[in-house]
Design an enzyme around this catalytic site. Structure first.
Site, PDB file in Angstrom:
ATOM      1  N   GLY A  34      13.777  26.029  18.322  1.00  5.58           N
ATOM      2  CA  GLY A  34      12.199  26.021  18.474  1.00  5.58           C
ATOM      3  C   GLY A  34      11.963  24.680  19.116  1.00  5.58           C
ATOM      4  N   GLY A  37      13.936  21.378  17.422  1.00  6.36           N
ATOM      5  CA  GLY A  37      14.749  21.176  17.947  1.00  6.36           C
ATOM      6  C   GLY A  37      14.824  20.710  19.318  1.00  6.36           C
ATOM      7  CG  ASN A 127       6.581  21.267   8.104  1.00  6.78           C
ATOM      8  OD1 ASN A 127       7.390  20.104   8.081  1.00  6.78           O
ATOM      9  ND2 ASN A 127       6.288  22.424   7.913  1.00  6.78           N
ATOM     10  CE  LYS A 206       6.075  17.225   7.919  1.00  3.45           C
ATOM     11  NZ  LYS A 206       5.227  16.640   8.872  1.00  3.45           N
ATOM     12  CG  ASN A 210       4.494  19.732   5.201  1.00  8.18           C
ATOM     13  OD1 ASN A 210       3.268  19.369   6.339  1.00  8.18           O
ATOM     14  ND2 ASN A 210       5.661  19.456   5.206  1.00  8.18           N
ATOM     15  CG  ASN A 214       1.554  22.797   7.347  1.00  7.46           C
ATOM     16  OD1 ASN A 214       0.392  22.114   8.001  1.00  7.46           O
ATOM     17  ND2 ASN A 214       2.954  23.020   6.971  1.00  7.46           N
ATOM     18  CD  GLU A 285       9.460  25.939   7.756  1.00  7.07           C
ATOM     19  OE1 GLU A 285      10.062  25.650   7.587  1.00  7.07           O
ATOM     20  OE2 GLU A 285       8.576  25.237   8.886  1.00  7.07           O
TER      21      GLU A 285
END
Length: 325
Positions: A34, A37, A127, A206, A210, A214, A285
């Site tokens: 992805g 990566g 995440n 984090k 998120n 998000n 996620e």
């Protein structure tokens, strides 16, 4: 050997110069094709021998033929890295594996990690915090955690658009810190890593960002900056923070909230990963982010009606798109 080639554009490719770096003897593997990566494999190839492990043979072949292209500010850098399909990873010999797959793929990968040598060190770059429950099932002696502050988007199997550079925060979940510190020391300021003593504080910082940014941007279908610019969306953001710190009272402070506002300001034009996942028909996620928060809230018997509502809205959008199977 891994190399990086930089040029102003595709048309200007022939005028680019090969940029070589002295390679470390530490061998690095990156699992996941992805955006994260690809981005990490390309950047780390400046300092380390890197092998990228992808899920599909199509992507593996494309990277073998074309390398990985990073597009940023009208320029393009192309990295040539070793690449294998994950099903070919029966002879892992890397010193450190960076795991850059989505949270929801990790459960299915537990048997893969269990058959690896306990001496292979793992660095997870997911995440949320849902994956922490899985780590006790793994035999590896050294398990590290990381959080990513870069803004990147995969445009094609071999192309990543860099929307904003940031920091990679890393910490030790268990085991020795020696290899992680050695790894961090061999990179430089163009792709910075910061070591943290306490993984829980690092991960929570984090998670809070998120959990606020998000889901709201995904439901409202807006770029990050609208959460500040629109006064009503800003109220939603504040209400989310209030509920989150009722579950995690240690992090209730103006400094914590202001840090999230700072992230939003720096990424104002970006569309969050959760929003882009839904826009591209991909599962989110949400379970690793708000799902984790709801699990802790239930354990502590804390009411979180807004978090529960936003969680259901994201799950409903996934269901509507046929992504909840």
């Amino acid at each position: 050997m891994n190399e990086i080639k930089e040029h102003e554009s595709r048309e200007d490719c022939r005028q680019g110069e090969w940029m070589m770096s002295i390679k470390s003897e530490m061998k690095i593997g990156v699992i996941g094709g992805g955006s994260i990566g690809l981005y990490y494999a390309a950047n780390l190839s400046k300092w380390f021998p890197v092998t990228l492990y992808t899920r599909t043979s199509r992507q593996s072949k494309a990277i073998q033929e074309n390398g990985i292209a990073l597009r940023e500010n009208g320029r393009e850098k192309r990295a040539i890295v070793r690449v294998k399909q994950l099903t070919e990873a029966d002879s892992i010999d890397e010193d450190l594996l960076l795991v850059a797959v989505k949270q929801y793929h990790l459960q299915g990968m537990v048997p893969f990690f269990q058959q690896l040598s306990p001496d292979v060190s793992l660095l997870f770059l997911q995440n949320g915090m849902g994956h922490l429950f899985l780590l006790e099932q793994l035999p590896q002696k050294n398990v590290y955690l990381g959080t990513v502050e870069h803004g990147v988007l995969k445009e094609q199997d071999t192309i990543v658009q860099v929307r904003g550079r940031g920091m990679t925060n890393v910490s030790v979940y268990r085991g020795s810190r020696q290899l992680l510190e050695q790894f961090v020391s061999q990179t430089n300021g163009s792709f910075p890593f910061q070591f943290h003593q306490n993984y829980q504080n690092m991960m929570m910082a984090k998670l809070l960002a998120n959990a606020m940014i998000n889901p709201l941007t995904a439901v409202l279908k807006v770029p990050n900056g609208e959460l500040i610019k629109n006064p009503y969306y800003h109220q939603l953001l504040t209400a989310m923070f209030t509920e989150l710190v009722s579950v995690f009272p240690k992090y209730k402070s103006d400094a914590t909230f202001n840090k999230v506002l700072e992230i939003i300001q720096k990424t104002a034009e970006n569309r969050s990963s959760m929003l882009t996942d839904l826009e591209n028909g991909r599962k989110t996620e949400i379970d690793a982010i708000l799902g984790y928060v709801l699990k802790i809230a239930e354990q502590e018997q804390i009411s979180t009606p807004m978090i529960q509502t936003v969680y259901w809205m994201i799950k409903g959008l996934e269901n509507h798109l046929g992504l909840d199977q």
